[in-house]
Design an enzyme around this catalytic site. Structure first.
Site, PDB file in Angstrom:
ATOM      1  NE  ARG A  45       0.272   1.470   3.337  1.00 59.07           N
ATOM      2  CZ  ARG A  45       1.217   2.348   3.585  1.00 59.07           C
ATOM      3  NH1 ARG A  45       2.492   1.962   3.689  1.00 59.07           N
ATOM      4  NH2 ARG A  45       0.979   3.622   3.717  1.00 59.07           N
ATOM      5  NE  ARG A  85      -6.205   0.865  -1.597  1.00 56.83           N
ATOM      6  CZ  ARG A  85      -5.507   1.402  -0.585  1.00 56.83           C
ATOM      7  NH1 ARG A  85      -4.206   1.179  -0.489  1.00 56.83           N
ATOM      8  NH2 ARG A  85      -6.115   2.143   0.327  1.00 56.83           N
ATOM      9  CG  ASP A 233      -3.088   8.230  -1.140  1.00 57.78           C
ATOM     10  OD1 ASP A 233      -3.017   8.742  -0.008  1.00 57.78           O
ATOM     11  OD2 ASP A 233      -2.700   7.083  -1.407  1.00 57.78           O
ATOM     12  CE  LYS A 244      -4.860   5.632   4.635  1.00 56.92           C
ATOM     13  NZ  LYS A 244      -5.880   4.785   3.967  1.00 56.92           N
TER      14      LYS A 244
HETATM   15  O1  MRU Z   1      -4.437   3.237   2.281  1.00 54.77           O
HETATM   16  P1  MRU Z   1      -2.951   3.432   2.131  1.00 54.77           P
HETATM   17  O2  MRU Z   1      -2.160   2.855   3.253  1.00 54.77           O
HETATM   18  O3  MRU Z   1      -2.466   2.999   0.767  1.00 54.77           O
HETATM   19  O4  MRU Z   1      -2.780   5.005   2.198  1.00 54.77           O
HETATM   20  C1  MRU Z   1      -1.497   5.544   2.162  1.00 54.77           C
HETATM   21  C2  MRU Z   1      -1.458   7.004   2.312  1.00 54.77           C
HETATM   22  O5  MRU Z   1      -2.460   7.662   2.454  1.00 54.77           O
HETATM   23  C3  MRU Z   1      -0.095   7.652   2.182  1.00 54.77           C
HETATM   24  O6  MRU Z   1      -0.003   8.777   2.980  1.00 54.77           O
HETATM   25  C4  MRU Z   1       0.101   8.075   0.720  1.00 54.77           C
HETATM   26  O7  MRU Z   1      -0.166   7.007  -0.137  1.00 54.77           O
HETATM   27  C5  MRU Z   1       1.454   8.584   0.448  1.00 54.77           C
HETATM   28  S1  MRU Z   1       2.648   7.314   0.491  1.00 54.77           S
HETATM   29  C6  MRU Z   1       4.165   7.958   0.100  1.00 54.77           C
END
Ligand code: MRU
Length: 343
Positions: A45, A85, A233, A244
């Site tokens: 992830r 996703r 993201d 997140k």
């Molecule tokens: O649901 P996840 O664990 O994939 O979400 C990850 C995040 O929100 C991170 O902060 C984001 O992907 C940046 S990772 C360098």
């Protein structure tokens, strides 16, 4: 350095992030469907990491696609990986890069196509680490010496091919000799902060303190936090940032308390086709992530649940977006575009 994912003769291996911090185990994805499954179930992830995994998944799928039906199968591979996703744009970026390469090789023998797709996926992987180091170099000077850095979720080595974006900035500040420590939000419901961020910073010997998400305001008000650094993201053209769930609250609390809130992300996380944050698709994950914590029920049976995995922080809360090409500040619309166009 922690290896998030790597090629082996048998396929793509990735550290199983659902089992960290207590079990350090690599799982083998022997075909593209296993890669898609690993992204969906969050074995891997983090936006850049799933972009790299998707590129590797396409290359792996191409090795196994038939000669007779190569292009139709190639398209199915891309679509299957893209359906895992919805929020992190790096996933689509990684797939698109592989698709474009395939198109540019029309007419070449399939043996050459397969070989070049493998090499490209490895390049995507290696470039990601180099990009993170550059993000770190641009971000380190922004980190106040002698203070605490607050971060949310995991934007570290585990969320990338290595080194990390937000945690890359922290690593680079420490490497530059700054005396800093880190507060990591635990990041309910999936606990990327407590399970992953604390684990990887401890491995590097960086002084890290775990707090629950609802403690962030208390510490932001205390004067102890010098800055907040998080990952992203997807970043819209106007600088609105999807990250997140819980990031928005941290950003508002930071601004209220005069603490700069920085976002560290590669250019591949920018989605200039989307004008503002309201157009960013937000993934809704299973209710069981909220009603149970790793097998233990924490709510009555039949509880109604909402579980958006991400939220959007409006650009007015963002002090700067740290990329591998430099730091964009307001007006973001103009300055992000300049970074993308390399001006
Ligand atoms: O649901 P996840 O664990 O994939 O979400 C990850 C995040 O929100 C991170 O902060 C984001 O992907 C940046 S990772 C360098």
């Amino acid at each position: 350095m922690i290896e998030t994912l790597r090629w082996t003769a048998a396929g793509v291996e990735m550290i199983d992030q659902t089992r960290l911090p207590h079990v350090e185990e690599f799982v083998l994805c022997a075909d593209y469907k296993a890669v898609a499954d690993a992204i969906q179930t969050m074995i891997i992830r983090g936006a850049p990491a799933i972009g790299v995994a998707a590129a590797m998944g396409v290359a792996l799928g191409a090795q196994q696609a038939s000669d007779e039906n190569f292009d139709a199968e190639f398209e199915t591979i891309c679509q299957t990986l893209a359906a895992t996703r919805p929020t992190a744009v790096n996933l689509f970026w990684g797939i698109e890069r592989m698709r474009r390469l395939r198109q540019s090789l029309a007419g070449e023998p399939l043996s050459v196509v397969r070989e070049k797709l493998m090499a490209e996926a490895q390049l995507v992987h290696d470039e990601d680490i180099a990009i993170n180091k550059r993000i770190g170099a641009f971000g380190a000077p922004l980190v106040p010496d002698g203070k605490t850095v607050l971060t949310h979720c995991n934007a570290g080595a585990l969320a990338t091919a290595g080194y990390g974006t937000a945690l890359g900035v922290i690593r680079a500040a420490v490497e530059a000799g700054k005396k800093i420590d880190v507060f990591a939000d635990e990041t309910r419901p999936f606990l990327q902060g407590s399970r992953l961020t604390v684990w990887e910073l401890q491995k590097d010997g960086i002084d890290t303190t775990l707090i629950t998400d609802n403690m962030a305001g208390h510490f932001l008000r205390s004067g102890r936090i010098g800055c907040v650094v998080v990952g992203a993201d997807r970043i819209a053209a106007n600088g609105d940032v999807a990250n997140k769930i819980g990031t928005y609250g941290v950003a508002v609390l930071a601004k209220e308390n005069g603490v700069p809130f920085y976002v560290a992300a590669p250019i591949s996380t920018l989605d200039l086709s989307i004008p503002g944050g309201e157009q960013i698709p937000i993934e809704e994950r299973s209710a069981s992530e909220v009603t149970a914590m790793f097998g233990h029920k924490v709510a009555p049976d039949g509880t109604k649940v909402k579980n958006p995995a991400f939220d959007v922080t409006p650009n007015r809360y963002v002090a700067g977006i740290i990329t591998e090409r430099g730091v964009a500040t307001a007006p973001f619309e103009e300055n992000l575009r300049k970074l993308v166009e390399g001006k």
